[in-house]
Structure formats: C-alpha cells, structure tokens
Scaffold this motif. Structure first.
Motif, PDB file in Angstrom:
ATOM      1  N   ALA A   1     -25.211  18.328 -16.798  1.00 50.56           N
ATOM      2  CA  ALA A   1     -25.647  17.751 -15.500  1.00 50.56           C
ATOM      3  C   ALA A   1     -24.760  16.602 -14.895  1.00 50.56           C
ATOM      4  O   ALA A   1     -24.132  16.378 -14.073  1.00 50.56           O
ATOM      5  CB  ALA A   1     -27.133  17.021 -15.722  1.00 50.56           C
TER       6      ALA A   1
ATOM      7  N   SER B   1     -39.477  19.967  -2.628  1.00 54.50           N
ATOM      8  CA  SER B   1     -38.553  19.492  -3.684  1.00 54.50           C
ATOM      9  C   SER B   1     -37.785  18.198  -3.356  1.00 54.50           C
ATOM     10  O   SER B   1     -37.604  17.842  -2.265  1.00 54.50           O
ATOM     11  CB  SER B   1     -37.468  20.584  -3.831  1.00 54.50           C
ATOM     12  OG  SER B   1     -36.592  20.490  -2.795  1.00 54.50           O
TER      13      SER B   1
ATOM     14  N   PHE C   1     -34.815  17.395  -4.286  1.00 53.73           N
ATOM     15  CA  PHE C   1     -33.419  17.557  -3.580  1.00 53.73           C
ATOM     16  C   PHE C   1     -33.459  17.928  -2.061  1.00 53.73           C
ATOM     17  O   PHE C   1     -32.640  17.399  -1.630  1.00 53.73           O
ATOM     18  CB  PHE C   1     -32.774  18.930  -4.289  1.00 53.73           C
ATOM     19  CG  PHE C   1     -31.555  19.380  -3.613  1.00 53.73           C
ATOM     20  CD1 PHE C   1     -30.533  18.923  -3.825  1.00 53.73           C
ATOM     21  CD2 PHE C   1     -31.616  20.328  -2.825  1.00 53.73           C
ATOM     22  CE1 PHE C   1     -29.213  19.142  -3.410  1.00 53.73           C
ATOM     23  CE2 PHE C   1     -30.483  20.842  -2.323  1.00 53.73           C
ATOM     24  CZ  PHE C   1     -29.364  20.203  -2.391  1.00 53.73           C
TER      25      PHE C   1
ATOM     26  N   VAL D   1     -33.327  16.240 -17.668  1.00 50.40           N
ATOM     27  CA  VAL D   1     -32.839  17.329 -16.484  1.00 50.40           C
ATOM     28  C   VAL D   1     -33.306  18.610 -17.253  1.00 50.40           C
ATOM     29  O   VAL D   1     -33.012  18.786 -18.328  1.00 50.40           O
ATOM     30  CB  VAL D   1     -31.267  17.174 -16.668  1.00 50.40           C
ATOM     31  CG1 VAL D   1     -30.719  18.566 -15.973  1.00 50.40           C
ATOM     32  CG2 VAL D   1     -30.966  16.075 -15.668  1.00 50.40           C
TER      33      VAL D   1
ATOM     34  N   ASP E   1     -33.004  21.916 -12.552  1.00 45.90           N
ATOM     35  CA  ASP E   1     -32.256  20.937 -12.221  1.00 45.90           C
ATOM     36  C   ASP E   1     -30.714  21.076 -12.123  1.00 45.90           C
ATOM     37  O   ASP E   1     -29.945  20.875 -11.465  1.00 45.90           O
ATOM     38  CB  ASP E   1     -32.466  19.644 -12.889  1.00 45.90           C
ATOM     39  CG  ASP E   1     -33.897  19.032 -12.710  1.00 45.90           C
ATOM     40  OD1 ASP E   1     -34.484  19.243 -11.505  1.00 45.90           O
ATOM     41  OD2 ASP E   1     -34.625  18.480 -13.716  1.00 45.90           O
TER      42      ASP E   1
ATOM     43  N   ILE F   1     -27.760  21.120  -9.406  1.00 43.31           N
ATOM     44  CA  ILE F   1     -26.570  20.146  -9.624  1.00 43.31           C
ATOM     45  C   ILE F   1     -25.336  20.881  -9.623  1.00 43.31           C
ATOM     46  O   ILE F   1     -24.387  20.550  -8.704  1.00 43.31           O
ATOM     47  CB  ILE F   1     -26.819  19.472 -10.890  1.00 43.31           C
ATOM     48  CG1 ILE F   1     -28.071  18.306 -10.828  1.00 43.31           C
ATOM     49  CG2 ILE F   1     -25.535  18.594 -11.204  1.00 43.31           C
ATOM     50  CD1 ILE F   1     -28.242  17.715 -12.119  1.00 43.31           C
TER      51      ILE F   1
ATOM     52  N   LYS G   1     -30.971  12.656  -9.641  1.00 40.97           N
ATOM     53  CA  LYS G   1     -31.709  12.699 -11.127  1.00 40.97           C
ATOM     54  C   LYS G   1     -30.781  12.330 -12.126  1.00 40.97           C
ATOM     55  O   LYS G   1     -31.196  11.774 -13.218  1.00 40.97           O
ATOM     56  CB  LYS G   1     -31.739  14.362 -11.245  1.00 40.97           C
ATOM     57  CG  LYS G   1     -32.547  14.673 -12.457  1.00 40.97           C
ATOM     58  CD  LYS G   1     -33.997  14.687 -12.408  1.00 40.97           C
ATOM     59  CE  LYS G   1     -34.860  15.164 -13.411  1.00 40.97           C
ATOM     60  NZ  LYS G   1     -36.339  15.054 -13.226  1.00 40.97           N
TER      61      LYS G   1
END
Length: 263
Positions: A12, A56, A58, A122, A126, A130, A185
């Motif tokens: 991540a 979400s 995001f 994460v 995720d 990402i 995140k």
C-alpha cells in the motif's frame, strides 16, 4: 502472500509512493504545497459524507477533494490572495468534516486513523483501490508529461505551442484529488501533503533533469515507506508519522550533502 499485514502495508505504501512522488514534483515546481494541503484536509469532510450516505470512503474523499480543487480553481484570482483563499477553505473543510463526524450517531469511527492513517489495517480491497488509483495517476502523468512540464515552465510558451494551461491545471488537479483519495488510508489527511512534497524536495538537489527528479522522488518515497515500516515495527511507533519522519530525514541528508558539495 497477502495474509501478512506487513506485506500488505508495504504494498500500500509503495503504491502511494509511486503516484505521490512524481506528482509532488509538479507541486514543488508550481509552489502548490498549500493547495495539496487544502485538498487533503477537505478529504475528512469526504469521510463524513461517505459514512453518512453509506458509500465507500474512497468515493467520498475523491468527490470532496475534486469539489475543493474545482472551488479553488474557480475562485482564484477573483479578489482574494491565493494563500488567504486556501487557508479559509482548508481549515473550514477540516472543521466542517470534524463537526459532521460528530453527528454520525451509531457509526463507530476511528478518527485518528483518518487523520494520521492506519496503514497496518489495509486490506486486499484497499490494495486494489490504492494500486488502481496509483496506476491511473501514473498513466495520466505519462500521457500529459510534456504538456504539464511546458505549462509549468511558462504558460505563455505553452499557449504559443497550442497547449491550454487551464486544461493542464485541471489534469493536475484531478491527479491530486486521486492521490489524496487513495492515500488517506496510508498516511491520513494531515500527512498526505508531506508524502507529496518531501520526497520531491529531497530529490531536487540530486537531479539534473525533471525526469530524473521524478524517478529519484519515487525511489526516496519508496525507501521512506519501507524504512518507516521497519522502524515503526521495531520501535512500536505510529506507522504513518514514522514514514513521514523517515522522508524528512532523507530530505535533511540530501540537503546536507548539497551544502557540503557547494562548500
């Protein structure tokens, strides 16, 4: 392989480094550091909106970051100095976000995780977000690199070459909003700007061309992520801030090296 939380955290962090570092070069060249800060602070309001509407994180962070960027672009040059405008919008959006979060009854919120990141939590979903966002930003920068570079050097030269500076500004704004949404995140809303600016600033004294600076910034950001994770694991320190501290130490090292070279 993805069952190990440290490996997921490393992947991540490297995804964020891959997107944030080259974009950060444009932020440094254009002196847009506070612009990145304002967009990142607004993402907390996006978190509150996402939790309130059950979408979400995001999506919520991306939509609010885009709205913030569009608002700044629209209002700039209309009676207010840019630093005043960014100061008002950044702190207002952060304050509205924190107040909105307090109204979300029945929702368990790790506010510190959104402010300073929670890279160790994460998940595989995720990671997909990402890396998807990071690859989109990198593809966008590859596609528009020369036009963005020309506009950064001289808007007049860009217009003479048939390049629309406002369109390139919007491309940069969109990429910045994407990075903020995918990085919240990993390092949190308050430290995203650090991952944009510090690796690029650390690479600047060592680079002789814009492309080399972008490559060095990616290397420095990636090293900061991996070293920061290791230090955090060994010394039991908060991971996101430790990654930023490592990047800051690398910046101090390259700056010191430059001073000795000039002496």
């Amino acid at each position: 392989m993805l069952d190990d939380f440290l490996i997921r955290a490393a992947l991540a962090g490297l995804g964020v480094a891959l997107a944030a570092a080259p974009l950060g070069c444009f932020v440094v060249w254009r002196r847009m550091a506070y612009f990145g800060d304002a967009t990142a602070h607004a993402s907390i309001l996006g978190v509150a909106v996402a939790l309130g509407f059950g979408i979400s994180i995001f999506t919520g962070a991306l939509v609010v970051a885009l709205l913030m960027a569009a608002t700044v672009s629209t209002l700039s040059g209309r009676g207010y100095a840019m630093d005043t405008l960014l100061g008002v919008l950044a702190h207002s959006a952060l304050a509205f976000g924190l107040v909105a979060v307090s109204f979300l009854s029945g929702v368990r919120i790790d506010l510190m995780g959104y402010l300073f990141g929670d890279i160790l939590a994460v998940g595989t979903g995720d990671l997909a977000v990402i890396w998807g966002g990071a690859l989109l930003v990198v593809a966008m920068l590859f596609w528009r690199w020369q036009a963005l570079l020309t506009t950064t050097i001289s808007p007049d030269l860009a217009q003479a070459s048939g390049i629309d500076p406002r369109r390139e500004q919007m491309v940069l704004t969109l990429a910045l909003a994407l990075v903020v949404a995918v990085a919240i995140k990993v390092v949190g809303a308050l430290l995203i700007a650090a991952m944009l600016i510090i690796p690029a600033a650390a690479a600047r004294p060592l680079a002789t061309t814009p492309e080399r600076m972008a490559g060095l910034a990616v290397a420095i950001a990636g090293t900061s992520v991996l070293a920061g994770l290791e230090v955090s694991f060994v010394m039991d320190t908060p991971t996101g801030p430790t990654i930023v501290c490592t990047a800051a130490l690398l910046f101090a090292a390259t700056s010191t090296l430059t001073v000795f070279k000039r002496a």
